[in-house]
Motif scaffolding. Structure first.
Motif, PDB file in Angstrom:
ATOM      1  N   PRO A  42       1.147  -0.673   0.029  1.00  0.00           N
ATOM      2  CA  PRO A  42       0.019  -0.046   0.293  1.00  0.00           C
ATOM      3  C   PRO A  42       0.904   0.896   0.113  1.00  0.00           C
ATOM      4  CG  PRO A  42       0.704  -1.078   1.853  1.00  0.00           C
ATOM      5  CD  PRO A  42       0.778  -2.077   1.328  1.00  0.00           C
ATOM      6  N   PHE A  43       2.168   1.409   0.175  1.00  0.00           N
ATOM      7  CA  PHE A  43       2.880   2.477   0.636  1.00  0.00           C
ATOM      8  C   PHE A  43       3.162   3.110  -0.516  1.00  0.00           C
ATOM      9  CE2 PHE A  43       2.550   3.183   5.285  1.00  0.00           C
ATOM     10  CZ  PHE A  43       1.488   3.669   5.181  1.00  0.00           C
ATOM     11  N   ARG A  44       3.709   1.479  -1.472  1.00  0.00           N
ATOM     12  CA  ARG A  44       4.685   1.618  -2.444  1.00  0.00           C
ATOM     13  C   ARG A  44       4.548   2.854  -4.026  1.00  0.00           C
ATOM     14  NH1 ARG A  44       6.328  -3.573  -5.910  1.00  0.00           N
ATOM     15  NH2 ARG A  44       7.712  -3.619  -3.942  1.00  0.00           N
ATOM     16  N   SER A  45       5.604   3.561  -4.347  1.00  0.00           N
ATOM     17  CA  SER A  45       4.532   4.917  -5.318  1.00  0.00           C
ATOM     18  C   SER A  45       5.825   4.585  -7.036  1.00  0.00           C
ATOM     19  CB  SER A  45       5.385   5.700  -4.324  1.00  0.00           C
ATOM     20  OG  SER A  45       5.976   6.159  -4.251  1.00  0.00           O
ATOM     21  N   PRO A  46       4.891   5.220  -7.117  1.00  0.00           N
ATOM     22  CA  PRO A  46       6.292   5.324  -8.306  1.00  0.00           C
ATOM     23  C   PRO A  46       6.774   6.250  -8.357  1.00  0.00           C
ATOM     24  CG  PRO A  46       4.017   5.833  -9.218  1.00  0.00           C
ATOM     25  CD  PRO A  46       3.547   5.262  -7.268  1.00  0.00           C
ATOM     26  N   GLY A  47       8.492   5.808  -8.863  1.00  0.00           N
ATOM     27  CA  GLY A  47       9.463   7.058  -8.783  1.00  0.00           C
ATOM     28  C   GLY A  47       9.973   7.574  -7.442  1.00  0.00           C
ATOM     29  N   ALA A  48      10.084   7.897  -6.567  1.00  0.00           N
ATOM     30  CA  ALA A  48      10.777   8.212  -5.295  1.00  0.00           C
ATOM     31  C   ALA A  48      10.022   7.304  -4.356  1.00  0.00           C
ATOM     32  CB  ALA A  48      10.845   9.693  -4.942  1.00  0.00           C
ATOM     33  N   ARG A  49      11.504   6.643  -3.925  1.00  0.00           N
ATOM     34  CA  ARG A  49      10.397   6.084  -2.383  1.00  0.00           C
ATOM     35  C   ARG A  49       9.769   6.416  -1.224  1.00  0.00           C
ATOM     36  NH1 ARG A  49      15.452   4.737   1.287  1.00  0.00           N
ATOM     37  NH2 ARG A  49      13.826   3.371   1.688  1.00  0.00           N
ATOM     38  N   PRO A  50       8.876   6.128  -1.092  1.00  0.00           N
ATOM     39  CA  PRO A  50       8.274   6.913   0.026  1.00  0.00           C
ATOM     40  C   PRO A  50       9.049   7.127   1.766  1.00  0.00           C
ATOM     41  CG  PRO A  50       7.049   4.563  -0.049  1.00  0.00           C
ATOM     42  CD  PRO A  50       8.509   4.734  -1.281  1.00  0.00           C
ATOM     43  N   VAL A  51       8.153   8.389   1.982  1.00  0.00           N
ATOM     44  CA  VAL A  51       8.986   9.752   2.992  1.00  0.00           C
ATOM     45  C   VAL A  51       7.845   9.196   4.186  1.00  0.00           C
ATOM     46  CG1 VAL A  51      10.183  11.460   3.791  1.00  0.00           C
ATOM     47  CG2 VAL A  51      10.433  10.249   0.986  1.00  0.00           C
ATOM     48  N   LEU A  52       8.604   8.842   5.241  1.00  0.00           N
ATOM     49  CA  LEU A  52       7.784   9.279   6.630  1.00  0.00           C
ATOM     50  C   LEU A  52       7.924  10.319   7.000  1.00  0.00           C
ATOM     51  CD1 LEU A  52       6.451   7.845   9.468  1.00  0.00           C
ATOM     52  CD2 LEU A  52       8.410   7.768  10.553  1.00  0.00           C
ATOM     53  N   CYS A  78       0.343   7.836  15.497  1.00  0.00           N
ATOM     54  CA  CYS A  78       0.439   7.960  14.301  1.00  0.00           C
ATOM     55  C   CYS A  78       1.430   8.807  13.415  1.00  0.00           C
ATOM     56  CB  CYS A  78      -1.372   8.716  14.235  1.00  0.00           C
ATOM     57  SG  CYS A  78      -0.729   9.981  15.096  1.00  0.00           S
ATOM     58  N   ALA A  79       1.384   8.368  12.263  1.00  0.00           N
ATOM     59  CA  ALA A  79       2.282   8.675  11.199  1.00  0.00           C
ATOM     60  C   ALA A  79       1.799   9.444   9.805  1.00  0.00           C
ATOM     61  CB  ALA A  79       3.681   7.938  10.639  1.00  0.00           C
ATOM     62  N   THR A  80       1.873  10.422   9.324  1.00  0.00           N
ATOM     63  CA  THR A  80       2.227  10.332   7.930  1.00  0.00           C
ATOM     64  C   THR A  80       3.001   9.604   6.778  1.00  0.00           C
ATOM     65  OG1 THR A  80       2.781  12.494   7.826  1.00  0.00           O
ATOM     66  CG2 THR A  80       0.411  12.247   8.024  1.00  0.00           C
ATOM     67  N   VAL A  81       2.965   9.577   5.824  1.00  0.00           N
ATOM     68  CA  VAL A  81       3.379   8.902   4.859  1.00  0.00           C
ATOM     69  C   VAL A  81       3.208   9.502   2.924  1.00  0.00           C
ATOM     70  CG1 VAL A  81       4.249   6.715   3.856  1.00  0.00           C
ATOM     71  CG2 VAL A  81       3.820   6.869   6.072  1.00  0.00           C
ATOM     72  N   ALA A  82       4.660   9.786   2.603  1.00  0.00           N
ATOM     73  CA  ALA A  82       4.799  10.705   1.388  1.00  0.00           C
ATOM     74  C   ALA A  82       4.511   9.530   0.434  1.00  0.00           C
ATOM     75  CB  ALA A  82       5.021  11.979   1.144  1.00  0.00           C
ATOM     76  N   THR A  83       3.553   9.194  -0.648  1.00  0.00           N
ATOM     77  CA  THR A  83       4.154   8.353  -1.546  1.00  0.00           C
ATOM     78  C   THR A  83       3.846   8.888  -2.709  1.00  0.00           C
ATOM     79  OG1 THR A  83       0.865   7.545  -1.459  1.00  0.00           O
ATOM     80  CG2 THR A  83       2.991   6.497   0.414  1.00  0.00           C
ATOM     81  N   GLY A  84       4.639   9.366  -2.874  1.00  0.00           N
ATOM     82  CA  GLY A  84       4.509  10.115  -4.706  1.00  0.00           C
ATOM     83  C   GLY A  84       3.781  11.865  -4.215  1.00  0.00           C
ATOM     84  N   GLU A  85       2.274  11.627  -5.399  1.00  0.00           N
ATOM     85  CA  GLU A  85       1.853  13.368  -4.536  1.00  0.00           C
ATOM     86  C   GLU A  85       0.828  12.907  -3.428  1.00  0.00           C
ATOM     87  OE1 GLU A  85       1.767  15.836  -6.139  1.00  0.00           O
ATOM     88  OE2 GLU A  85       3.668  15.066  -6.974  1.00  0.00           O
TER      89      GLU A  85
END
Length: 155
Positions: A63-73, A89-96
Motif C-alpha cells: 500500500p505504500f509503494r509509489s511510482p518514482g521516489a520511495r515513500p518517506v515518513l 500515528c504517522a503520515t507517509v508521502a507516497t509520490g503526490e
C-alpha cells in the motif's frame, strides 16, 4: 580514573546517526514492509498478537509503494496510554499522496518494544474499518515533522 572519551571522527567522516525513539524506528520498519522494500517475515519477533497477521494481510498490496521516489515518513506522533504501551500515528508521502498509518507498540517483560496492531488509512488487516480506504483531503501539519536525519537515513 577519568571518564572514557570518544575519539573524534575523522575529517570528512559522516556524523553518527541520532538514535531514533522506538515509535519512529517502528514507523520506518513498517514503511519498509508496506512499501515492498522488506519482506513481511522481517517483522517476525518484532510483533505480538494480531500485528503479524495484519501485516501478512496488508503487505501483499504494497500500500505504500509509489511510482518514482520511495515513500518517506513525514510525521510521527505518539501517545502513551500506559507506561508499557504507545499508540502512534504517522503520515507517509507516497509520490503526490499523503497516507496515514497508525500502530500500537507494547513493551514486553523483556523490556523490548513490539508492534501489537497496525492500521492504514482505515484499513485494518486488509479490510476497511470505516467503509473506505481512501485518504481524506490534505494533511493537517500541526505537529513536528520527522527529523531530517531520519529521512536522510532512508536514502
Amino acid at each position: 580514573m577519568g571518564r572514557a572519551v570518544r575519539p573524534a571522527p575523522a575529517l570528512g567522516a559522516a556524523p553518527e546517526p541520532a538514535r531514533q525513539p522506538p515509535h519512529a524506528l517502528f514507523a520506518e520498519r513498517l514503511l519498509a514492509v508496506l512499501s515492498g522494500e522488506r519482506p513481511v517475515h522481517w517483522m517476525l519477533g518484532q510483533t505480538v498478537g494480531e500485528a503479524y497477521e495484519q501485516l501478512v494481510q496488508l503487505a501483499p498490496g504494497t500500500p505504500f509503494r509509489s511510482p518514482g521516489a520511495r515513500p518517506v515518513l513525514r510525521t510521527c506522533h505518539f501517545h502513551p496510554p500506559r507506561t508499557d504501551a504507545v499508540e502512534v500515528c504517522a503520515t507517509v508521502a507516497t509520490g503526490e499522496r499523503i497516507r496515514a498509518m497508525a500502530f500500537r507498540l507494547e513493551r514486553g517483560a523483556d523490556r523490548r518494544w513490539r508492534c501489537a496492531a497496525v492500521e492504514l488509512d482505515g484499513l485494518h488487516g486488509g479490510a476497511p474499518t470505516h467503509g473506505h480506504g481512501q485518504e481524506h483531503g490534505r494533511e493537517r501539519d500541526s505537529h513536528a515533522r520527522v527529523p531530517a536525519q531520519s529521512r536522510a537515513a532512508r536514502t
